[in-house]
Design an enzyme around this catalytic site. Structure first.
Site, mmCIF file in Angstrom:
data_model
loop_
_atom_site.group_PDB
_atom_site.id
_atom_site.type_symbol
_atom_site.label_atom_id
_atom_site.label_comp_id
_atom_site.label_asym_id
_atom_site.label_seq_id
_atom_site.Cartn_x
_atom_site.Cartn_y
_atom_site.Cartn_z
ATOM 1 N N GLY A 90 -6.258 -3.199 -14.476
ATOM 2 C CA GLY A 90 -7.575 -2.587 -14.622
ATOM 3 C C GLY A 90 -8.591 -3.685 -14.852
ATOM 4 O O GLY A 90 -8.693 -4.228 -15.956
ATOM 5 N N LYS B 239 0.869 -1.185 0.000
ATOM 6 C CA LYS B 239 0.000 0.000 0.000
ATOM 7 C C LYS B 239 0.904 1.232 0.000
ATOM 8 O O LYS B 239 1.974 1.234 0.613
ATOM 9 C CB LYS B 239 -0.877 -0.030 1.268
ATOM 10 N N CYS C 56 -0.796 12.612 -6.539
ATOM 11 C CA CYS C 56 -1.029 13.606 -5.492
ATOM 12 C C CYS C 56 -0.681 15.011 -5.992
ATOM 13 O O CYS C 56 0.238 15.171 -6.795
ATOM 14 C CB CYS C 56 -0.102 13.266 -4.323
ATOM 15 N N ILE D 159 -10.258 5.798 -0.083
ATOM 16 C CA ILE D 159 -9.618 5.330 1.157
ATOM 17 C C ILE D 159 -8.813 6.464 1.783
ATOM 18 O O ILE D 159 -8.803 6.645 2.993
ATOM 19 C CB ILE D 159 -8.710 4.115 0.858
ATOM 20 N N GLY D 160 -8.133 7.227 0.937
ATOM 21 C CA GLY D 160 -7.432 8.411 1.438
ATOM 22 C C GLY D 160 -6.098 8.128 2.091
ATOM 23 O O GLY D 160 -5.698 8.840 3.029
ATOM 24 N N LEU D 161 -5.426 7.054 1.622
ATOM 25 C CA LEU D 161 -4.040 6.812 2.021
ATOM 26 C C LEU D 161 -3.802 6.635 3.519
ATOM 27 O O LEU D 161 -2.829 7.190 4.048
ATOM 28 C CB LEU D 161 -3.185 7.996 1.566
HETATM 29 O O1 RRO Z 1 -5.765 5.493 -0.783
HETATM 30 C C1 RRO Z 1 -6.525 5.743 -1.739
HETATM 31 O O2 RRO Z 1 -7.648 6.244 -1.576
HETATM 32 C C2 RRO Z 1 -6.130 5.453 -3.128
HETATM 33 C C3 RRO Z 1 -4.868 5.633 -3.656
HETATM 34 BR BR1 RRO Z 1 -3.427 6.180 -2.641
HETATM 35 C C4 RRO Z 1 -4.638 5.390 -5.036
HETATM 36 O O3 RRO Z 1 -3.537 5.547 -5.593
HETATM 37 N N1 RRO Z 1 -5.685 4.987 -5.781
HETATM 38 C C5 RRO Z 1 -6.923 4.804 -5.279
HETATM 39 O O4 RRO Z 1 -7.845 4.436 -6.007
HETATM 40 N N2 RRO Z 1 -7.137 5.035 -3.938
#
Ligand code: RRO
Length: 309
Positions: A245, A48, A133, A74-76
């Site tokens: 994909g 991740k 980002c 998810i927002g890392l």
């Molecule tokens: O963590 C996320 O929400 C997220 C990331 Br870092 C990404 O590169 N791609 C995605 O679909 N979700």
């Protein structure tokens, strides 16, 4: 059939990887025990994405299923660089396959700190640069701008000789131009696609479904968009391409290889079936035989790249 592939100087047993952030290997190890390690679904594990500092991630809801896919926001969430190195890396380092660590920063300085912190570790064979980002200095999303991508790679390339794999966004008109910039900056490979920007509406509140307002679409719904982008990128660069994909079957994986990918990654399918990677690898062998391909080295990624875009 021998499915071994060479990817950016790495010898991999077969071409099936995981997409970053789609397989919680620590939870899977708890659920499946050592059986997971005995028959690990992927030939390289991609972590991740981590950031320099810890992040809690986005407010819920973070996921919604859609026809033939899902939208995540998810927002890392992650422990940050120091937490990752102390708590997660020792566990990931015990996996029976090479480890690629995915990193994301909001400035060259943040990316440099991440690459310096991760690349020196023996457990890590490669790094994925997630460039989705915004750059805090320019306000531009790095992976949406060829000059930003080039200058980031030029800053990071001198730090390590380990392979740098640039994860491309599909949310641009011309992904091949971003891939070319990554290659010019010294990337060893590119991987695509990340998720497509997407929105779901909660029809009870008439507001956005996701806590963060929107997310990224993945799964079979995006498969053919991804195939087209992989075809275009593989024709535009000489570095290997990792295609992903909506891969659900060996035939889907073979489609990416036929479109010019050197390897593939399984993402959304892992959420329903953590052993999807193993099934897809087995099906890929059958699909190759059915297509009359005697060896994986006969596929397009091993021949001269086409010039069409
Ligand atoms: O963590 C996320 O929400 C997220 C990331 Br870092 C990404 O590169 N791609 C995605 O679909 N979700």
């Amino acid at each position: 059939m021998d499915l071994a592939v060479q990817l950016a100087g790495l010898d991999l047993e077969h071409p099936v990887l995981n997409g970053s952030g789609t397989f919680d290997v620590i939870a899977a190890r708890r659920a499946f025990g050592d059986a997971l390690l005995a028959e690990f679904p992927f030939s390289m594990f991609v972590s991740k994405t981590i950031t320099p500092e810890p992040r809690a991630g986005n407010p819920p809801p973070r996921l919604i299923e859609t026809p033939a896919g899902m939208i995540n926001s998810i927002g890392l969430p992650n422990k940050g660089l120091e937490g990752f190195l102390a708590a997660d890396l020792p566990v990931l380092g015990e996996l029976p396959v090479p480890l690629c660590v995915s990193v994301m920063g909001t400035s060259h300085g943040e990316f440099e700190r991440l690459v310096e912190g991760v690349a020196g570790r023996d457990e890590v064979v490669a790094l994925e640069l997630n460039i989705s980002c915004p750059n805090v200095e320019s306000g531009l999303i790095v992976g949406e701008q060829a000059p930003e991508t080039l200058s980031l790679l030029q800053a990071l390339r001198p730090i390590t000789q380990k392979p740098l794999i640039v994860k491309l966004t599909p949310n641009v008109a011309d992904p091949a131009s971003i891939a070319r910039a990554a290659e010019e900056g010294g990337a060893d490979a590119v991987s695509l696609i990340n998720t497509l920007k997407a929105t779901a509406i909660d029809t009870r509140t008439l507001g956005p479904w996701h806590g963060a307002g929107r997310g990224g679409l993945s799964g079979p719904a995006i498969h053919h968009v991804a195939l087209e982008q992989v075809r275009a990128v593989a024709g535009a660069v000489s570095v290997p391409v990792i295609g992903m994909g909506g891969i659900e079957s060996g035939a889907d994986a073979l489609s990416f290889l036929a479109a010019g990918a050197a390897a593939v990654a399984v993402g959304t399918a892992n959420f329903r079936d953590p052993l999807a990677g193993s099934r897809i690898r087995a099906e890929l062998e059958t699909a190759l035989a059915e297509a009359g391909v005697g060896s994986i080295s006969d596929l397009p990624a091993r021949t001269a790249p086409s010039t069409s875009t």
